[in-house]
Design a protein around this motif. Structure first.
Motif, PDB file in Angstrom:
ATOM      1  N   LYS A   1       1.029  -0.761  -0.176  1.00  0.00           N
ATOM      2  CA  LYS A   1       0.001   0.137  -0.216  1.00  0.00           C
ATOM      3  C   LYS A   1       0.240   1.368   0.175  1.00  0.00           C
ATOM      4  O   LYS A   1       0.124   2.213   0.393  1.00  0.00           O
ATOM      5  CB  LYS A   1      -0.487   0.091   1.254  1.00  0.00           C
ATOM      6  CG  LYS A   1      -1.903  -1.160   1.006  1.00  0.00           C
ATOM      7  CD  LYS A   1      -3.114  -1.381   2.236  1.00  0.00           C
ATOM      8  CE  LYS A   1      -4.235  -1.826   2.391  1.00  0.00           C
ATOM      9  NZ  LYS A   1      -5.032  -1.721   3.248  1.00  0.00           N
ATOM     10  N   PHE A   2       1.970   1.507  -0.264  1.00  0.00           N
ATOM     11  CA  PHE A   2       2.976   2.396   0.271  1.00  0.00           C
ATOM     12  C   PHE A   2       4.257   2.330  -1.083  1.00  0.00           C
ATOM     13  O   PHE A   2       4.045   1.433  -2.183  1.00  0.00           O
ATOM     14  CB  PHE A   2       3.778   1.880   1.288  1.00  0.00           C
ATOM     15  CG  PHE A   2       2.984   2.165   2.610  1.00  0.00           C
ATOM     16  CD1 PHE A   2       2.606   3.275   2.923  1.00  0.00           C
ATOM     17  CD2 PHE A   2       2.649   1.074   3.241  1.00  0.00           C
ATOM     18  CE1 PHE A   2       1.735   3.058   4.586  1.00  0.00           C
ATOM     19  CE2 PHE A   2       2.180   0.507   4.126  1.00  0.00           C
ATOM     20  CZ  PHE A   2       1.744   1.926   4.920  1.00  0.00           C
ATOM     21  N   LYS A   3       4.150   3.270  -1.481  1.00  0.00           N
ATOM     22  CA  LYS A   3       5.428   3.662  -2.255  1.00  0.00           C
ATOM     23  C   LYS A   3       6.591   2.954  -2.140  1.00  0.00           C
ATOM     24  O   LYS A   3       7.153   3.367  -0.729  1.00  0.00           O
ATOM     25  CB  LYS A   3       5.442   5.658  -2.476  1.00  0.00           C
ATOM     26  CG  LYS A   3       5.769   6.034  -3.643  1.00  0.00           C
ATOM     27  CD  LYS A   3       5.990   7.127  -4.091  1.00  0.00           C
ATOM     28  CE  LYS A   3       6.741   7.699  -5.297  1.00  0.00           C
ATOM     29  NZ  LYS A   3       7.303   9.211  -5.057  1.00  0.00           N
ATOM     30  N   PHE A   4       7.412   2.633  -3.151  1.00  0.00           N
ATOM     31  CA  PHE A   4       8.470   1.679  -2.906  1.00  0.00           C
ATOM     32  C   PHE A   4       9.344   2.620  -4.406  1.00  0.00           C
ATOM     33  O   PHE A   4       8.685   3.284  -4.962  1.00  0.00           O
ATOM     34  CB  PHE A   4       8.267   0.668  -3.823  1.00  0.00           C
ATOM     35  CG  PHE A   4       9.208   0.061  -3.469  1.00  0.00           C
ATOM     36  CD1 PHE A   4      10.148  -0.319  -3.157  1.00  0.00           C
ATOM     37  CD2 PHE A   4       9.630  -0.354  -5.386  1.00  0.00           C
ATOM     38  CE1 PHE A   4      10.972  -0.984  -2.743  1.00  0.00           C
ATOM     39  CE2 PHE A   4      11.423  -0.751  -4.995  1.00  0.00           C
ATOM     40  CZ  PHE A   4      11.811  -1.680  -3.993  1.00  0.00           C
ATOM     41  N   GLN A   5      10.684   2.984  -3.674  1.00  0.00           N
ATOM     42  CA  GLN A   5      11.972   3.388  -4.616  1.00  0.00           C
ATOM     43  C   GLN A   5      12.747   2.496  -3.866  1.00  0.00           C
ATOM     44  O   GLN A   5      12.590   2.264  -2.935  1.00  0.00           O
ATOM     45  CB  GLN A   5      11.945   5.296  -3.629  1.00  0.00           C
ATOM     46  CG  GLN A   5      11.027   5.810  -3.924  1.00  0.00           C
ATOM     47  CD  GLN A   5      11.213   7.353  -3.630  1.00  0.00           C
ATOM     48  OE1 GLN A   5      11.002   7.363  -2.644  1.00  0.00           O
ATOM     49  NE2 GLN A   5      10.872   8.913  -4.306  1.00  0.00           N
ATOM     50  N   GLU A   6      13.604   2.593  -5.124  1.00  0.00           N
ATOM     51  CA  GLU A   6      15.001   1.924  -4.332  1.00  0.00           C
ATOM     52  C   GLU A   6      15.942   3.092  -5.183  1.00  0.00           C
ATOM     53  O   GLU A   6      15.861   3.773  -6.481  1.00  0.00           O
ATOM     54  CB  GLU A   6      14.867   1.471  -5.627  1.00  0.00           C
ATOM     55  CG  GLU A   6      16.566  -0.012  -5.806  1.00  0.00           C
ATOM     56  CD  GLU A   6      16.638  -0.977  -6.328  1.00  0.00           C
ATOM     57  OE1 GLU A   6      16.115  -2.147  -5.232  1.00  0.00           O
ATOM     58  OE2 GLU A   6      17.515  -1.174  -7.271  1.00  0.00           O
TER      59      GLU A   6
END
Length: 83
Positions: free
Chosen positions: A71-76
């Motif tokens: 449900k959360f934004k994912f960043q790498e």
């Protein structure tokens, strides 16, 4: 490894973690990627390391077990050598 201490704000549900045990005995350890799960706040984090003898090592995902990370934004974030 040097203990840099706590940086930034903490909250009642903030948990500290330490990947030193995971990397014990590894040679030439380098942080190469950081994965972060966010909404307006950081909800979870994972560090990916590269070593000269054990290859890539992914630390456990640190996120509250009550939360659904999908449900959360994912960043790498990838780090170049020297960063």
């Amino acid at each position: 490894f040097n203990d840099l201490g706590v940086k930034g704000l903490t909250h009642d549900d903030t948990e500290s973690f330490d990947d030193v045990g995971l990397l014990q005995g590894c040679k030439d350890v380098r942080l190469v990627r950081i994965r972060v799960w966010t909404d307006i706040y950081v909800k979870g984090i994972q560090a990916i390391y590269e070593t000269s003898d054990a290859g890539m090592i992914a630390a456990p995902i640190r996120i509250n077990s009550d939360l659904d990370r999908s449900k959360f934004k994912f960043q790498e974030i990838s780090l170049d050598r020297g960063e």
